[in-house]
Write a protein that holds these residues in place. Structure first.
Motif, PDB file in Angstrom:
ATOM      1  N   VAL A 661     -11.498   5.997  18.814  1.00 27.77           N
ATOM      2  CA  VAL A 661     -11.408   6.644  20.343  1.00 27.77           C
ATOM      3  C   VAL A 661     -10.745   5.473  21.030  1.00 27.77           C
ATOM      4  O   VAL A 661     -10.694   4.315  20.824  1.00 27.77           O
ATOM      5  N   ARG A 662      -9.973   5.998  22.156  1.00 26.05           N
ATOM      6  CA  ARG A 662      -9.165   5.126  22.894  1.00 26.05           C
ATOM      7  C   ARG A 662      -9.296   5.755  24.310  1.00 26.05           C
ATOM      8  O   ARG A 662      -9.900   6.908  24.534  1.00 26.05           O
ATOM      9  N   MET A 663      -9.156   4.763  25.410  1.00 25.35           N
ATOM     10  CA  MET A 663      -9.110   5.226  26.850  1.00 25.35           C
ATOM     11  C   MET A 663      -7.783   4.849  27.379  1.00 25.35           C
ATOM     12  O   MET A 663      -7.125   4.055  27.304  1.00 25.35           O
ATOM     13  N   ARG A 664      -7.451   6.206  28.223  1.00 20.06           N
ATOM     14  CA  ARG A 664      -6.189   5.990  28.727  1.00 20.06           C
ATOM     15  C   ARG A 664      -6.280   5.379  30.167  1.00 20.06           C
ATOM     16  O   ARG A 664      -6.988   6.194  30.984  1.00 20.06           O
ATOM     17  N   ASP A 665      -5.708   4.269  30.550  1.00 19.81           N
ATOM     18  CA  ASP A 665      -5.885   3.941  32.006  1.00 19.81           C
ATOM     19  C   ASP A 665      -4.376   3.851  32.361  1.00 19.81           C
ATOM     20  O   ASP A 665      -3.580   2.853  32.149  1.00 19.81           O
ATOM     21  N   ASP A 666      -3.765   4.657  33.237  1.00 22.03           N
ATOM     22  CA  ASP A 666      -2.367   4.721  33.701  1.00 22.03           C
ATOM     23  C   ASP A 666      -1.612   4.805  32.562  1.00 22.03           C
ATOM     24  O   ASP A 666      -1.783   5.827  31.803  1.00 22.03           O
ATOM     25  N   ASP A 667      -0.778   3.751  32.379  1.00 21.86           N
ATOM     26  CA  ASP A 667       0.096   3.893  31.176  1.00 21.86           C
ATOM     27  C   ASP A 667      -0.244   3.084  30.230  1.00 21.86           C
ATOM     28  O   ASP A 667       0.427   2.975  29.073  1.00 21.86           O
ATOM     29  N   LYS A 668      -1.640   2.601  30.144  1.00 19.64           N
ATOM     30  CA  LYS A 668      -2.021   1.614  29.000  1.00 19.64           C
ATOM     31  C   LYS A 668      -2.878   2.527  28.398  1.00 19.64           C
ATOM     32  O   LYS A 668      -3.735   3.469  28.759  1.00 19.64           O
ATOM     33  N   VAL A 669      -3.169   2.205  26.882  1.00 20.48           N
ATOM     34  CA  VAL A 669      -4.021   2.760  26.211  1.00 20.48           C
ATOM     35  C   VAL A 669      -5.013   1.494  25.757  1.00 20.48           C
ATOM     36  O   VAL A 669      -4.606   0.379  25.262  1.00 20.48           O
ATOM     37  N   ILE A 670      -6.342   1.815  25.980  1.00 18.33           N
ATOM     38  CA  ILE A 670      -7.413   0.706  25.884  1.00 18.33           C
ATOM     39  C   ILE A 670      -8.227   0.907  24.826  1.00 18.33           C
ATOM     40  O   ILE A 670      -8.755   2.070  24.505  1.00 18.33           O
ATOM     41  N   ALA A 671      -8.488  -0.132  23.788  1.00 16.78           N
ATOM     42  CA  ALA A 671      -9.171  -0.001  22.611  1.00 16.78           C
ATOM     43  C   ALA A 671     -10.744   0.052  22.992  1.00 16.78           C
ATOM     44  O   ALA A 671     -11.091  -0.538  24.234  1.00 16.78           O
ATOM     45  N   PRO A 672     -11.555   0.404  22.097  1.00 15.65           N
ATOM     46  CA  PRO A 672     -12.980   0.610  22.641  1.00 15.65           C
ATOM     47  C   PRO A 672     -13.622  -0.689  22.821  1.00 15.65           C
ATOM     48  O   PRO A 672     -14.682  -0.768  23.232  1.00 15.65           O
ATOM     49  N   PHE A 673     -13.026  -1.796  22.214  1.00 13.53           N
ATOM     50  CA  PHE A 673     -13.711  -3.129  22.345  1.00 13.53           C
ATOM     51  C   PHE A 673     -14.158  -3.418  23.776  1.00 13.53           C
ATOM     52  O   PHE A 673     -15.251  -3.917  24.148  1.00 13.53           O
ATOM     53  N   PHE A 674     -13.209  -2.992  24.929  1.00 14.47           N
ATOM     54  CA  PHE A 674     -13.385  -3.153  26.086  1.00 14.47           C
ATOM     55  C   PHE A 674     -14.363  -2.303  26.852  1.00 14.47           C
ATOM     56  O   PHE A 674     -15.107  -2.616  27.946  1.00 14.47           O
ATOM     57  N   PHE A 675     -14.751  -1.244  26.305  1.00 13.69           N
ATOM     58  CA  PHE A 675     -15.382  -0.283  27.050  1.00 13.69           C
ATOM     59  C   PHE A 675     -16.822   0.306  26.282  1.00 13.69           C
ATOM     60  O   PHE A 675     -17.528   1.014  26.910  1.00 13.69           O
ATOM     61  N   LEU A 676     -16.801   0.358  24.952  1.00 17.23           N
ATOM     62  CA  LEU A 676     -17.766   0.776  24.297  1.00 17.23           C
ATOM     63  C   LEU A 676     -19.171   0.489  24.512  1.00 17.23           C
ATOM     64  O   LEU A 676     -20.255   1.044  24.464  1.00 17.23           O
ATOM     65  N   GLU A 677     -19.370  -0.834  24.608  1.00 21.31           N
ATOM     66  CA  GLU A 677     -20.704  -1.437  24.797  1.00 21.31           C
ATOM     67  C   GLU A 677     -21.066  -1.098  26.039  1.00 21.31           C
ATOM     68  O   GLU A 677     -22.267  -0.994  26.457  1.00 21.31           O
ATOM     69  N   ILE A 678     -20.238  -0.917  27.103  1.00 19.45           N
ATOM     70  CA  ILE A 678     -20.536  -0.699  28.336  1.00 19.45           C
ATOM     71  C   ILE A 678     -20.954   0.827  28.437  1.00 19.45           C
ATOM     72  O   ILE A 678     -22.032   1.107  29.138  1.00 19.45           O
ATOM     73  N   ALA A 679     -20.269   1.683  27.570  1.00 17.18           N
ATOM     74  CA  ALA A 679     -20.804   2.953  27.598  1.00 17.18           C
ATOM     75  C   ALA A 679     -22.119   2.965  27.123  1.00 17.18           C
ATOM     76  O   ALA A 679     -22.916   3.972  27.536  1.00 17.18           O
ATOM     77  N   LYS A 680     -22.465   2.401  26.252  1.00 14.67           N
ATOM     78  CA  LYS A 680     -23.967   2.301  25.729  1.00 14.67           C
ATOM     79  C   LYS A 680     -25.027   1.795  26.726  1.00 14.67           C
ATOM     80  O   LYS A 680     -26.140   2.549  26.621  1.00 14.67           O
ATOM     81  N   GLN A 681     -24.743   1.059  27.406  1.00 15.70           N
ATOM     82  CA  GLN A 681     -25.619   0.674  28.598  1.00 15.70           C
ATOM     83  C   GLN A 681     -25.600   1.457  29.787  1.00 15.70           C
ATOM     84  O   GLN A 681     -26.545   1.590  30.318  1.00 15.70           O
ATOM     85  N   THR A 682     -24.651   2.236  29.842  1.00 20.44           N
ATOM     86  CA  THR A 682     -24.653   3.296  30.919  1.00 20.44           C
ATOM     87  C   THR A 682     -24.910   4.572  30.680  1.00 20.44           C
ATOM     88  O   THR A 682     -24.501   5.619  31.381  1.00 20.44           O
TER      89      THR A 682
END
Length: 859
Positions: A661-682
């Motif tokens: 899984v990846r997250m697209r933010d404007d022109d950047k592709v973000i690795a799950p390291f930055f958002f996967l734990e947040i996803a579990k908490q929210t």
């Protein structure tokens, strides 16, 4: 005294027998009364049912009679009218028969019913005007309806009274509809609608609507269900359509309807209401008959019980009197023996428990030897003193206030744990039960306290059983007891790998050895105390210790731990991270040290001293930012799936792909390291899982390669995800291409549920892979039970395998074990040619990593 005892026992026997007999007769009288009331209720219901039939056939005859008169076809031999008159005569005869055996029946109603039958024969109704003929029937029907309204008030049974009340509303609605039938028949024959006729017609409709609503409001559910199921259909719709046309007064379409057609539709509609009436009477008769049966058996049971009780109690009374009269000496002997036993019990309690007595003011009047032994005081030193003599100064005053309120004000026993102080100043713990002793008037004369020594139990509750050092309970107690505190929390690095490779028992030996190592380093300093907090975490607590000195001690402990330990001829290298806090607020001391420990681990520092500036507030702020980004990405479909090839080590063919899984933010592709734990908490994590599943299935539905999807244990245990996976497998039919990788760094607690999921997906030919093996599982036991097809060796073991001999040994063990179980192995983090050569040499089947290709959006 002997005669007095005999008299009391005899009197007691007579009172007991009299009470039971009176109570039994009262219950029998009540049951008989209830049965009589039920029988009266049944008679009332039979009356209402009989009148209902008379009213119904009178309504039909009224409609036919007024129709004939209005049509001026004065033929008394009309077949329908003759049939209706015969039905009414039959209903009247049935009603007379019913009234002939019901109790308290109304003579007035009997006369009305008889007059209807007689007068219809003597009055030639066809010679009357339609209005007079209609009024004749309506007047008698109204009389009968008014009587039925009085029936519920004559019934004591509330349940059945409500049902009959519902009937009165239903019968009134039916009568209003019957009058509308007669009125409209007349209108359709004359082809004219007078103003007063319209007013009467509209009034009857309003009466129908009000009574229909009242019926629906109070009728039982089963009657309403029958009513709603029955009172509908084309006939009902057509009848009310004609009524609506009639209310328009001058509607052109009304007189297109013939009188016979209207009479047929309205009669069928009224008959449906009659069906609801019959259903209502059937239900109420069933209820009342069941109650009468129950009342009969209740009276029978009470009668049998009464006879049996009288017989039994008579025998018991005779036996009791004989016992009193002829065995008084034996009774006195029993009394004497009881006193002896009581003395022995007292002696046993004195030998086994710590006992004391005080007077009503709390002054000690008696202590046993055990009390003297544990307190260190002699009997003479204790008698005449209050219990404050052994009170521990740290025992809260509230505990004693609660105790005195319970035993003195509530006059109830009090139990609890107390810390006492003996004569030489040593504390001890007791579990105490204090009972107030009262005289016959309820006044307290003394208190008796019985205690057990629980000092050893209290000591054990503050000790860690594995290491023998203080536990969290002891630490919390000491934090509140001492002043000027410093605290350091130590957490072993990579202790789980030791547990995974060597097993739990070996890991426990490591914990004990390190605990002794730390304690031996600090034990000579009286200002320092050592505790095992949990798992692989240890604590040093300092009291009145300077910050500089405490930091030097922490550095020394970290150095000692880094030297490693030797267990069972194995040299184990260990290291620690540490968080230190000097917070003055005792309530924040442990939490701030723990916060410092977390930051030290994240920043890869040996130790960190807590300061307000290193608070985790920024981390929380960052979490909120990423939570918002994640929510927007899910909404805007910017959660995307990338694919990384898994290469066959023998052929170098790209045989499989892992979906990442990846997250697209404007022109950047973000690795799950930055958002996967947040996803579990929210609680957005499951939405991400479903997105990856959907995109992956769509990508590979027409491609002849395997693809793997990562599932956490939480995914597997979440019903919405497991159900979604089964639904997608059924929809796409590509189960043989799919590998589910179980990703989890914790132990599997609900193992049976995980196995159930694996069994379900394997029915669709799916395969199972164990991801990150070598870090998250305690031993190979899970590997055997899960029956996986692939084993993915964790990248932390692979990335240095060409340089780290320990990693090489661990991986070789995993590969050998996997081959014996018939599982294929996949090496993750194959970043270079050197690493690839080693894993291939070890016999690993597949490789995955940047050496071949990084994850891409397209294959």
């Amino acid at each position: 005294m002997k005669l007095n005892l005999k008299a009391k026992l005899l009197l007691l026997s007579i009172i007991t027998i009299s009470f039971i007999l009176v109570l039994s007769f009262m219950l029998l009288f009540k049951a008989s009364s209830d049965k009589t009331n039920l029988e009266t209720t049944k008679y009332r219901i039979l009356e209402a049912q009989a009148i209902s039939r008379v009213i119904h056939f009178m309504q039909i005859e009224r409609g036919l009679m007024t129709g004939l008169i209005a049509s001026e076809n004065l033929n008394s031999n009309d077949d329908k009218l003759i049939s209706a008159m015969n039905d009414l005569d039959s209903a009247i005869d049935d009603a007379k028969f019913t009234y002939s055996y019901t109790k308290n029946s109304s003579n007035y109603i009997m006369d009305v019913i008889s007059d209807v039958k007689t007068n219809r024969k003597s009055i030639y109704l066809l010679n009357l005007s339609t209005t007079d003929a209609k009024n004749y029937y309506t007047k008698n029907i109204a009389t009968l309806l008014n009587f039925t309204r009085t029936i519920p008030s004559m019934m004591n049974d509330k349940e059945n009274r409500n049902i009959i009340q519902a009937y009165t509303h239903l019968s009134a609605a039916k009568e209003a509809l019957g009058q509308m039938r007669a009125t409209l028949s007349e209108v359709l024959i004359y082809h004219k609608f007078l103003k007063n006729t319209l007013t009467s017609f509209a009034g009857n409709l309003e009466v129908y609507n009000l009574n229909s609503m009242s019926f629906q409001a109070i009728a039982p559910d089963e009657i309403l269900i029958f009513y709603y199921d029955t009172f509908k259909g084309d006939d009902v719709d057509e009848a009310f359509r004609i009524i609506e046309e009639a209310l328009k007064s001058k509607s052109e379409h009304l007189f297109d309807t013939s009188s016979d057609y209207w009479f047929e539709k309205s009669t069928k509609t009224i008959n449906l209401l009659k069906a609801a009436e019959d259903k209502l009477f059937n239900e109420v008769n069933k209820i009342i008959n069941n109650k009468l049966d129950f009342a009969f058996y209740e009276i029978l049971a009470l009668s049998i019980f009464l006879i049996f009780s009288i017989f039994t109690l008579t025998i018991l009374m005779i036996m009791a009197i004989r016992t009193v009269l002829f065995k008084t000496d034996e009774l006195e002997q029993v009394h004497s023996d009881s006193l002896l036993l009581l003395e022995q019990y007292k002696s046993a309690v004195d030998r086994s428990f710590i006992v004391s007595k005080t007077d009503a003011k709390g002054v000690i009047t008696y202590v046993n030897d055990e009390f003297c032994k544990i307190s260190g005081y002699s009997e003479s030193e204790l008698l005449g003193k209050p219990h404050n003599i052994v009170r521990h100064p740290e025992t809260p005053k509230e505990a004693f206030k609660s105790m005195w309120y319970t035993i003195k004000n509530l006059k109830q026993p009090w139990s609890g744990e107390l810390q006492n102080l003996n004569k030489n100043g040593t504390s001890y713990w007791v579990k105490a039960v204090i009972n107030p002793i009262m005289d016959r008037n309820g006044n307290i004369v003394e208190y008796i306290g019985v205690r057990t020594n629980i000092s050893e139990i209290k000591s054990a509750s503050t000790m860690d059983f594995l290491t023998g050092y203080g536990n969290r309970t002891k630490l919390n107690s000491d934090i509140h007891s001492f002043k000027n505190l410093s605290i350091a929390i130590f957490n072993l690095d990579n202790f789980r790998q030791i547990n995974d490779f060597y097993g739990h028992e070996f890991g426990n030996e490591v914990i004990k050895a390190l605990s002794d190592k730390i304690y031996n380093f600090i034990f000579s300093d009286a200002a320092l105390r050592f505790y095992r907090l949990q798992g692989d975490e240890f604590v040093i607590l300092g009291s009145s210790c300077s910050k500089e000195l405490f930091e030097e001690i922490v550095k020394g402990v970290l150095k000692e731990i880094k030297e490693g330990i030797k267990i069972e001829n194995e040299q184990i290298l260990t290291s620690c991270s540490c968080g230190i806090s000097f917070e003055e607020d005792k309530n924040k001391l442990l939490s701030t040290a723990n916060m410092a420990l977390k930051i030290a681990k994240k920043s890869n520092s040996n130790y960190l001293v807590y300061k307000e500036s290193i608070s985790l507030n920024k981390e929380y702020e960052n979490n909120i930012k990423w939570s918002k980004k994640l929510s927007d990405a899910l909404r805007d479909k910017n959660i995307i799936t990338y694919y990384q090839p898994i290469v066959n080590n023998s052929t170098l063919a790209y045989e499989k792909y892992e979906c990442l899984v990846r997250m697209r933010d404007d022109d950047k592709v973000i690795a799950p390291f930055f958002f996967l734990e947040i996803a579990k908490q929210t609680r957005q994590y499951f939405d991400i899982t479903k997105t990856v599943i959907e995109q992956s299935f769509e990508m590979f539905k027409d491609k002849d390669v395997e693809f793997s999807i990562n599932l956490s244990i939480n995914d597997i245990l979440e019903p919405q995800i497991s159900e979604y996976i089964i639904m997608m497998l059924k929809r796409y039919g590509i189960g043989s291409k799919i590998v589910f990788e179980i990703v989890e760094s914790e132990y599997i607690e609900k193992f049976e549920d995980v196995m159930a999921f694996i069994t379900k997906v394997k029915k669709y030919d799916c395969k199972i892979a164990i991801d990150d093996f070598g870090t998250g599982y305690s031993n190979f036991e899970y590997l055997i039970k899960l029956k996986a097809d692939y084993l993915k060796i964790d990248g932390s073991l692979i990335k240095n395998i060409d340089k780290d001999n320990n990693a090489y040994l661990v991986v070789s063990t995993i590969v050998d074990f996997s081959k014996k179980l018939g599982m294929k192995t996949v090496a993750e983090f194959v970043e270079s040619e050197e690493i690839f050569k080693v894993v291939k040499e070890l016999g690993v089947d597949y490789s995955q990593g940047y050496h071949f290709q990084q994850p891409q959006k397209d294959l």
